[in-house]
Enzyme design. Structure first.
Site, PDB file in Angstrom:
ATOM      1  N   HIS A 217       0.832  -1.201   0.000  1.00  0.00           N
ATOM      2  CA  HIS A 217       0.000   0.000   0.000  1.00  0.00           C
ATOM      3  C   HIS A 217       0.868   1.253   0.000  1.00  0.00           C
ATOM      4  O   HIS A 217       0.494   2.287  -0.571  1.00  0.00           O
ATOM      5  CB  HIS A 217      -0.923   0.036   1.221  1.00  0.00           C
ATOM      6  CG  HIS A 217      -2.014  -0.986   1.194  1.00  0.00           C
ATOM      7  ND1 HIS A 217      -1.814  -2.283   1.611  1.00  0.00           N
ATOM      8  CD2 HIS A 217      -3.307  -0.904   0.802  1.00  0.00           C
ATOM      9  CE1 HIS A 217      -2.943  -2.961   1.479  1.00  0.00           C
ATOM     10  NE2 HIS A 217      -3.865  -2.153   0.994  1.00  0.00           N
ATOM     11  N   ASP A 290      -4.549  -6.196  -7.616  1.00  0.00           N
ATOM     12  CA  ASP A 290      -4.793  -5.537  -6.346  1.00  0.00           C
ATOM     13  C   ASP A 290      -5.132  -4.080  -6.663  1.00  0.00           C
ATOM     14  O   ASP A 290      -5.011  -3.627  -7.806  1.00  0.00           O
ATOM     15  CB  ASP A 290      -3.555  -5.653  -5.443  1.00  0.00           C
ATOM     16  CG  ASP A 290      -3.902  -5.594  -3.958  1.00  0.00           C
ATOM     17  OD1 ASP A 290      -5.015  -5.164  -3.622  1.00  0.00           O
ATOM     18  OD2 ASP A 290      -3.042  -5.963  -3.132  1.00  0.00           O
TER      19      ASP A 290
END
Length: 558
Positions: A217, A290
């Site tokens: 992230h 993702d």
């Protein structure tokens, strides 16, 4: 899920009637803001140029929508979610476009999207501690039925990563552990249960996010395995998912030089996605990225290039473009088709896989929810199954002073630490308990207050949660160390992953629940008071501060 027999000709007719723009739009899964299909939200206009989620579906015709809680505010109650799902599907039908894949992350444990009264099952590491593949399959099945009841047909679970790095900041309890064989068995069981319940499972994060201390992230993880290590460590659960017929695979935004010497994140790597996943492993299902707003995939390329490179690599679904960047990415894909960088055949192939999954899920015939099924969300037998699984997961790593279970006359308890109030409430059902909540990273003054409250107690229970990492938030470790120094009988209850014990190996007793769900906290309280026997075994190896093994995989051998 439905068989594909007889569906191919229907899919080809649908594809032949679609424009390149419609095919490209089918490859995007988008978040929306708001909890009703026809409720306006200014953030939708900022991101998509429309006010309402239904308008987004009608105008831009995406392949799917992904649900979140929090800032997006999609998930408030099962009935509300079902109404949102049906409203979005009606918008697609009325606009003459295809039904939507409605998706969310419903892993169990730490990553659980559906709100109560939906059943909150233990996460992967908790289930691995119980070593019960049948329970994994059954819980995945009941979760799938509850997801399907609210209109969700694509689950971004299970996590097939092998958590080989104790310092992993993003996988941890979401993994079935550090042993590839156990992870393989339980990954396959989850896939089988989910898909038996009519929901497409997703094995993630290919080619493996378990052995890194970097969160994709916020950074770019680099996995330094050689190819043999990757095949031994990361591949078994992923292969097990494929052998179980998993409908989709999610890519990881991580670099594995042994698999792609060019150093591209796997999401953008043709050698990894097409060469390895498609050609070598033979996967012809849906590959979904993702989230594309994560740093791990945006570090080297602009958002427009990311979408094109992902499709060139071999992915099918582009998940969650950065805020306000969907139209940029859609136009970049169409420009790449016009220039020949992406062929129409390549676009067609991914659109075909997406339509094939929708057909397999029965969406092309009936995408709407069933009110009778909705009534079963949070059914008593579902909740009972989750409670049983949480009970079996509790792991007693050490109890050198034989503090547990509490003696029947114990009446002077203190519960403190990160989230102490929640455990204190569960414990208070059985024995009176004083609670001193400290927060996730207590300052010295709060530590001193808890220490003062601990003196003279029959037992002190300190709650730690590595979701609030004891390495980067040292207040938790300082609290436990100071409590232990008082000499008061001390039990640490780790409601995150069990690696915390390496920060304070001298504590008299240490319980791991792997989760802070209500069921997990109830199981911890029952264990402390002797109403539950801790039967869990470590699904990971825990290294000590010097790197040597502190607790072995499988400890304790019960």
């Amino acid at each position: 899920m439905n068989d594909l027999t007889g569906g191919d000709s229907r899919l080809e007719r649908l594809l032949d009637a679609m424009s390149p723009r419609d095919k490209a739009a089918q490859l995007f899964v988008l978040p929306v803001h708001g909890d009703a299909a026809h409720a306006a939200d200014p953030r939708n206009r900022a991101w998509y140029g429309v006010d309402r989620p239904a308008d987004l579906v009608a105008r831009h015709r995406p392949g799917g929508i992904v649900y979140f809680g929090g800032e997006h505010g999609n998930l408030r109650h099962p009935r509300q979610i079902a109404a949102l799902s049906d409203g979005l599907q009606r918008a697609a039908r009325d606009a003459g476009t295809l039904p939507l894949l409605l998706a969310t992350d419903q892993e169990g444990g730490a990553v659980t999207r559906l709100p109560r009264p939906a059943t909150r099952t233990p996460g992967a590491m908790a289930l691995a501690a119980a070593r019960d593949a049948a329970a994994v399959r059954d819980l995945a099945l009941l979760t799938a039925r509850e997801l399907r009841a609210v209109g969700v047909t694509h689950a971004y679970a299970p996590v097939a990563d092998v958590n080989a790095c104790a310092a992993n900041p993003v996988i941890g309890v979401r993994s079935f552990g550090s042993d590839p064989r156990l992870a393989a068995v339980l990954t396959a069981a989850h896939v089988e249960g989910s898909q038996a319940g009519g929901v497409a499972a997703t094995a993630k994060h290919f080619p493996g996010h378990g052995d890194t201390a970097v969160d994709s992230h916020t950074g770019v993880p680099v996995i330094t395995h050689d190819r043999d290590t990757w095949e031994r460590l990361d591949l078994p659960p992923l292969r097990a998912a494929l052998d179980a017929g998993v409908a989709s695979v999610m890519t990881g935004h991580l670099v594995v030089p042994a698999l792609d010497p060019a150093g591209l994140p796997a999401t953008l790597s043709r050698p990894v996605i097409t060469g390895l996943l498609r050609d070598t492993l033979g996967f012809d299902g849906v590959v979904v990225t993702d989230a594309l707003d994560m740093r791990g995939v945006r570090a080297r390329f602009g958002d427009d290039r990311v979408a094109v490179l992902a499709l060139k690599a071999g992915v099918d679904l582009l998940l969650k473009p950065p805020a306000g960047r969907f139209l940029t990415q859609l136009e970049a894909v169409l420009a790449a088709v016009r220039s020949g960088e992406l062929t129409e055949e390549r676009l067609h192939a991914s659109a075909r896989r997406v339509l094939r999954l929708k057909h397999r899920l029965g969406l092309l015939d009936d995408p709407f929810t069933d009110p009778a099924a909705l009534a079963r969300v949070g059914a008593p037998e579902h909740l009972a199954a989750a409670r049983r699984a949480a009970d079996r997961a509790v792991t007693l790593l050490t109890d050198r002073d034989r503090l547990l279970p509490l003696p029947p006359d114990a009446r002077d308890l203190l519960v403190t630490g990160c989230g102490a109030a929640a455990l204190g409430a569960e414990l208070d059902r059985r024995v009176p308990a004083t609670v001193v909540e400290t927060g996730p990273d207590p300052a010295p003054g709060r530590v001193a207050g808890a220490v003062a409250a601990a003196r003279g107690r029959d037992l002190v229970v300190a709650v730690t949660d590595r979701a609030w990492d004891t390495r980067t938030r040292p207040g938790q470790a300082a609290l436990v160390t100071a409590l232990n120094a008082t000499g008061a009988p001390l039990v640490v209850v780790a409601v995150g992953d069990p690696y915390d014990i390496a920060r304070f190996p001298g504590v008299p007793a240490f319980l791991a629940t792997y989760s802070r769900t209500t069921e997990a906290l109830r199981a911890a309280a029952a264990t402390l008071t002797g109403h539950n026997i801790p039967r869990g075994r470590l699904p990971v190896t825990i290294p000590g501060p010097d790197g040597r093994e502190l607790y072995a995989f499988g400890h304790p051998d019960v």
